[in-house]
Design a protein around this motif. Sequence first.
Motif, PDB file in Angstrom:
ATOM      1  N   MET A   1       0.818  -1.197   0.000  1.00 23.83           N
ATOM      2  CA  MET A   1       0.000   0.000   0.000  1.00 23.83           C
ATOM      3  C   MET A   1       0.861   1.260   0.000  1.00 23.83           C
ATOM      4  O   MET A   1       0.432   2.280  -0.498  1.00 23.83           O
ATOM      5  N   GLN A   2       2.086   1.204   0.544  1.00 24.31           N
ATOM      6  CA  GLN A   2       2.909   2.399   0.600  1.00 24.31           C
ATOM      7  C   GLN A   2       3.228   2.923  -0.792  1.00 24.31           C
ATOM      8  O   GLN A   2       3.369   4.111  -0.989  1.00 24.31           O
ATOM      9  N   ARG A   3       3.343   2.069  -1.757  1.00 23.72           N
ATOM     10  CA  ARG A   3       3.674   2.500  -3.111  1.00 23.72           C
ATOM     11  C   ARG A   3       2.539   3.300  -3.756  1.00 23.72           C
ATOM     12  O   ARG A   3       2.753   3.987  -4.732  1.00 23.72           O
ATOM     13  N   ARG A   4       1.371   3.225  -3.213  1.00 25.56           N
ATOM     14  CA  ARG A   4       0.237   3.977  -3.756  1.00 25.56           C
ATOM     15  C   ARG A   4       0.029   5.309  -3.046  1.00 25.56           C
ATOM     16  O   ARG A   4      -0.947   5.992  -3.286  1.00 25.56           O
ATOM     17  N   ALA A   5       0.969   5.667  -2.184  1.00 23.20           N
ATOM     18  CA  ALA A   5       0.862   6.934  -1.460  1.00 23.20           C
ATOM     19  C   ALA A   5       1.026   8.094  -2.433  1.00 23.20           C
ATOM     20  O   ALA A   5       1.639   7.969  -3.484  1.00 23.20           O
ATOM     21  N   VAL A   7       1.270  12.660  -2.556  1.00 20.97           N
ATOM     22  CA  VAL A   7       1.386  13.920  -1.837  1.00 20.97           C
ATOM     23  C   VAL A   7       0.679  14.975  -2.659  1.00 20.97           C
ATOM     24  O   VAL A   7       0.885  15.081  -3.869  1.00 20.97           O
ATOM     25  N   HIS A   8      -0.166  15.754  -2.024  1.00 25.06           N
ATOM     26  CA  HIS A   8      -0.901  16.807  -2.701  1.00 25.06           C
ATOM     27  C   HIS A   8      -0.534  18.140  -2.064  1.00 25.06           C
ATOM     28  O   HIS A   8      -0.327  18.224  -0.862  1.00 25.06           O
ATOM     29  N   GLY A   9      -0.451  19.170  -2.867  1.00 23.59           N
ATOM     30  CA  GLY A   9      -0.129  20.489  -2.340  1.00 23.59           C
ATOM     31  C   GLY A   9      -0.996  21.546  -2.985  1.00 23.59           C
ATOM     32  O   GLY A   9      -1.633  21.318  -4.010  1.00 23.59           O
TER      33      GLY A   9
END
Length: 73
Positions: A1-5, A7-9
């Motif tokens: 699941m970590q690979r689907r993380a 980041v939005h800004g």
Amino acid sequence: MQRRASVHGTTLRARPAAEKAAIMADVAAHLMPAVVDGRLRPVVHATVPAEEAARAHAVLRGGEAFGKVVLTW
């Protein structure tokens, strides 16, 4: 699941002052405690003395940096 993380800004510039204040209060309440106690830390690729800024720029231009390149005084 970590690979689907992800980041939005966003920028706060165009938002009304009251909305900016609410966002900053939320950041202070939920994000800053993790920064203060060390759970959230920036990734630093290199720390370079300011007089070697050209070398720091070369690292950034070369695309080899994973994380921040920090200039120190």
